[in-house]
Write a protein that holds these residues in place. Structure first.
Motif, PDB file in Angstrom:
ATOM      1  N   MET A  25       0.747  -1.135  -0.093  1.00 40.40           N
ATOM      2  CA  MET A  25      -0.062   0.051   0.046  1.00 40.40           C
ATOM      3  C   MET A  25       0.844   1.322  -0.084  1.00 40.40           C
ATOM      4  SD  MET A  25      -2.810   0.916   2.881  1.00 40.40           S
ATOM      5  CE  MET A  25      -4.291   0.050   2.430  1.00 40.40           C
ATOM      6  N   ASN A  26       0.796   2.013  -1.001  1.00 37.01           N
ATOM      7  CA  ASN A  26       1.414   3.198  -0.932  1.00 37.01           C
ATOM      8  C   ASN A  26       1.063   4.400  -0.170  1.00 37.01           C
ATOM      9  OD1 ASN A  26      -0.718   4.565  -2.406  1.00 37.01           O
ATOM     10  ND2 ASN A  26       0.238   4.155  -4.368  1.00 37.01           N
ATOM     11  N   THR A  27       1.789   5.618   0.102  1.00 37.10           N
ATOM     12  CA  THR A  27       1.556   6.623   1.020  1.00 37.10           C
ATOM     13  C   THR A  27       0.192   7.345   0.630  1.00 37.10           C
ATOM     14  OG1 THR A  27       3.049   8.045  -0.128  1.00 37.10           O
ATOM     15  CG2 THR A  27       3.967   6.906   1.838  1.00 37.10           C
ATOM     16  N   SER A  28      -0.140   7.461  -0.739  1.00 40.67           N
ATOM     17  CA  SER A  28      -1.312   8.255  -0.996  1.00 40.67           C
ATOM     18  C   SER A  28      -2.548   7.390  -0.332  1.00 40.67           C
ATOM     19  CB  SER A  28      -1.262   8.526  -2.279  1.00 40.67           C
ATOM     20  OG  SER A  28      -1.449   7.553  -3.373  1.00 40.67           O
ATOM     21  N   ASN A  29      -2.451   6.268  -0.671  1.00 42.96           N
ATOM     22  CA  ASN A  29      -3.698   5.380  -0.008  1.00 42.96           C
ATOM     23  C   ASN A  29      -3.885   5.463   1.201  1.00 42.96           C
ATOM     24  OD1 ASN A  29      -4.370   4.524  -2.737  1.00 42.96           O
ATOM     25  ND2 ASN A  29      -3.249   2.575  -2.545  1.00 42.96           N
ATOM     26  N   LYS A  30      -2.625   5.444   2.186  1.00 40.15           N
ATOM     27  CA  LYS A  30      -2.531   5.543   3.617  1.00 40.15           C
ATOM     28  C   LYS A  30      -3.340   6.705   3.846  1.00 40.15           C
ATOM     29  CE  LYS A  30       1.231   2.288   4.561  1.00 40.15           C
ATOM     30  NZ  LYS A  30       2.318   2.454   5.159  1.00 40.15           N
ATOM     31  N   ARG A  31      -2.947   7.799   3.298  1.00 42.15           N
ATOM     32  CA  ARG A  31      -3.424   9.356   3.642  1.00 42.15           C
ATOM     33  C   ARG A  31      -4.921   9.371   3.160  1.00 42.15           C
ATOM     34  NH1 ARG A  31       1.064  12.880   0.823  1.00 42.15           N
ATOM     35  NH2 ARG A  31       2.829  12.603   2.368  1.00 42.15           N
ATOM     36  N   MET A  32      -5.416   8.555   2.437  1.00 39.58           N
ATOM     37  CA  MET A  32      -6.713   8.597   1.991  1.00 39.58           C
ATOM     38  C   MET A  32      -7.603   7.781   3.115  1.00 39.58           C
ATOM     39  SD  MET A  32      -9.270   9.588  -0.136  1.00 39.58           S
ATOM     40  CE  MET A  32      -8.378   9.902  -1.835  1.00 39.58           C
ATOM     41  N   ILE A  33      -7.100   6.718   3.420  1.00 40.65           N
ATOM     42  CA  ILE A  33      -7.701   6.020   4.605  1.00 40.65           C
ATOM     43  C   ILE A  33      -7.714   6.898   5.745  1.00 40.65           C
ATOM     44  CG2 ILE A  33      -7.641   4.040   5.984  1.00 40.65           C
ATOM     45  CD1 ILE A  33      -6.603   2.419   3.643  1.00 40.65           C
ATOM     46  N   ILE A  34      -6.670   7.459   6.155  1.00 41.77           N
ATOM     47  CA  ILE A  34      -6.716   8.127   7.384  1.00 41.77           C
ATOM     48  C   ILE A  34      -7.477   9.467   7.227  1.00 41.77           C
ATOM     49  CG2 ILE A  34      -4.875   9.661   8.886  1.00 41.77           C
ATOM     50  CD1 ILE A  34      -2.892   7.768   8.313  1.00 41.77           C
ATOM     51  N   THR A  35      -7.543   9.992   6.041  1.00 42.95           N
ATOM     52  CA  THR A  35      -8.404  11.276   5.807  1.00 42.95           C
ATOM     53  C   THR A  35      -9.940  10.762   5.950  1.00 42.95           C
ATOM     54  OG1 THR A  35      -6.842  12.154   4.479  1.00 42.95           O
ATOM     55  CG2 THR A  35      -9.174  13.009   4.290  1.00 42.95           C
ATOM     56  N   LEU A  36     -10.219   9.597   5.427  1.00 47.13           N
ATOM     57  CA  LEU A  36     -11.553   9.133   5.480  1.00 47.13           C
ATOM     58  C   LEU A  36     -12.227   8.894   6.846  1.00 47.13           C
ATOM     59  CD1 LEU A  36     -12.048   6.833   2.521  1.00 47.13           C
ATOM     60  CD2 LEU A  36     -13.238   9.099   2.829  1.00 47.13           C
ATOM     61  N   ALA A  37     -11.092   8.256   7.636  1.00 50.39           N
ATOM     62  CA  ALA A  37     -11.319   7.938   8.846  1.00 50.39           C
ATOM     63  C   ALA A  37     -11.516   9.208   9.857  1.00 50.39           C
ATOM     64  CB  ALA A  37     -10.303   7.062   9.610  1.00 50.39           C
ATOM     65  N   VAL A  38     -10.783  10.181   9.761  1.00 50.86           N
ATOM     66  CA  VAL A  38     -10.948  11.463  10.570  1.00 50.86           C
ATOM     67  C   VAL A  38     -12.315  12.201   9.892  1.00 50.86           C
ATOM     68  CG1 VAL A  38      -9.897  13.845  10.458  1.00 50.86           C
ATOM     69  CG2 VAL A  38      -8.423  11.770  10.874  1.00 50.86           C
ATOM     70  N   VAL A  39     -12.534  12.325   8.859  1.00 50.15           N
ATOM     71  CA  VAL A  39     -13.809  13.066   8.276  1.00 50.15           C
ATOM     72  C   VAL A  39     -15.152  12.127   8.783  1.00 50.15           C
ATOM     73  CG1 VAL A  39     -15.112  13.443   6.243  1.00 50.15           C
ATOM     74  CG2 VAL A  39     -12.526  13.836   6.189  1.00 50.15           C
ATOM     75  N   PHE A  40     -15.020  10.841   9.161  1.00 52.22           N
ATOM     76  CA  PHE A  40     -16.259  10.152   9.556  1.00 52.22           C
ATOM     77  C   PHE A  40     -16.282   9.756  10.993  1.00 52.22           C
ATOM     78  CE2 PHE A  40     -16.580   9.237   4.549  1.00 52.22           C
ATOM     79  CZ  PHE A  40     -17.748   9.843   4.663  1.00 52.22           C
ATOM     80  N   ILE A  41     -15.041   9.480  11.283  1.00 46.87           N
ATOM     81  CA  ILE A  41     -15.090   9.113  12.702  1.00 46.87           C
ATOM     82  C   ILE A  41     -14.925  10.049  13.978  1.00 46.87           C
ATOM     83  CG2 ILE A  41     -13.783   7.799  14.413  1.00 46.87           C
ATOM     84  CD1 ILE A  41     -13.192   5.739  11.987  1.00 46.87           C
ATOM     85  N   LEU A  42     -14.192  11.159  13.428  1.00 45.79           N
ATOM     86  CA  LEU A  42     -14.066  12.348  14.432  1.00 45.79           C
ATOM     87  C   LEU A  42     -15.064  13.018  14.858  1.00 45.79           C
ATOM     88  CD1 LEU A  42     -11.588  13.837  15.928  1.00 45.79           C
ATOM     89  CD2 LEU A  42     -11.491  15.309  14.230  1.00 45.79           C
ATOM     90  N   PRO A  43     -16.049  13.383  13.851  1.00 45.01           N
ATOM     91  CA  PRO A  43     -17.383  13.974  14.184  1.00 45.01           C
ATOM     92  C   PRO A  43     -18.111  13.272  15.205  1.00 45.01           C
ATOM     93  CG  PRO A  43     -17.092  14.316  12.085  1.00 45.01           C
ATOM     94  CD  PRO A  43     -15.888  13.385  12.323  1.00 45.01           C
ATOM     95  N   VAL A  44     -18.319  11.956  15.298  1.00 45.39           N
ATOM     96  CA  VAL A  44     -18.944  10.815  15.883  1.00 45.39           C
ATOM     97  C   VAL A  44     -18.375  10.944  17.297  1.00 45.39           C
ATOM     98  CG1 VAL A  44     -19.919   8.602  16.393  1.00 45.39           C
ATOM     99  CG2 VAL A  44     -19.897   9.761  14.050  1.00 45.39           C
ATOM    100  N   ALA A  45     -17.053  10.911  17.070  1.00 39.23           N
ATOM    101  CA  ALA A  45     -16.435  10.874  18.734  1.00 39.23           C
ATOM    102  C   ALA A  45     -16.545  12.152  19.365  1.00 39.23           C
ATOM    103  CB  ALA A  45     -14.725  10.640  18.405  1.00 39.23           C
TER     104      ALA A  45
END
Length: 185
Positions: free
Chosen positions: A1-21
């Motif tokens: 998995m390259n770094t751009s895919n990792k950033r995308m997953i982290i960004t998605l996690a932050v966008v969707f999980i952070l507001p709920v938390a």
């Protein structure tokens, strides 16, 4: 998995999980005031007025007032408010019963005046039944009862007629909101 895919997953996690938390954290720590939209005092627990009711009448919302032994300015304003709120409901007034509870100790002159009004129903009972329903709660107020005979809201009486008229708007607002949300009565 390259770094751009990792950033995308982290960004998605932050966008969707952070507001709920953050929302969960805010709720758990009471970081905001929970809004209350009713203008009357909510009675908790509610008062069961089944003992006062005639079981043969159809269930309706009720504007309720207990007539005291002496009907002074506050009492006259309350009687006026109950009648005016019921009238102001317009086409919805058939879902609501304006009720004045009277006991043998209630003011006789005020009872005669109420009997002449077609919009207000007199509910005759004894003082013991009133005391059993209100369980020590002061009865010098206007109440709203639901279709299941639960007294749910209390509005203090007003001495000044202008204040009573303004206060009637609060009662009307709450009653309209209850009627809008209710499927029964």
């Amino acid at each position: 998995m390259n770094t751009s895919n990792k950033r995308m997953i982290i960004t998605l996690a932050v966008v969707f999980i952070l507001p709920v938390a953050l929302a969960k954290l805010a709720l758990d720590n009471n970081w905001f005031n929970k809004a209350s939209t009713n203008k009357g005092q909510l009675l908790t627990p509610t008062l069961d007025m089944t003992a006062l009711q005639d079981q043969t009448t159809e269930p309706k919302w009720q504007l309720l007032y207990v007539l005291p032994t002496k009907c002074g300015a506050e009492c006259k304003n309350a009687l006026y408010s109950v009648e005016q709120v019921w009238t102001a409901l317009g086409k919805e007034h058939d879902r609501v019963r304006a009720t004045v509870v009277i006991t043998p100790e209630s003011d006789a002159l005020a009872m005669q005046i109420i009997e002449q009004q077609n919009s207000v129903k007199l509910l005759k009972t004894n003082t013991e039944n009133v005391n059993n329903v209100f369980k020590g709660e002061p009865t010098n107020a206007i109440f709203i009862a639901d279709t299941l005979n639960n007294v749910i809201l209390r509005y203090p009486l007003q001495v000044e007629q202008q204040q009573a008229i303004l206060h009637s708007r609060d009662i009307l607002s709450d009653l309209r909101k209850l009627l809008k949300l209710s499927r029964i009565g």
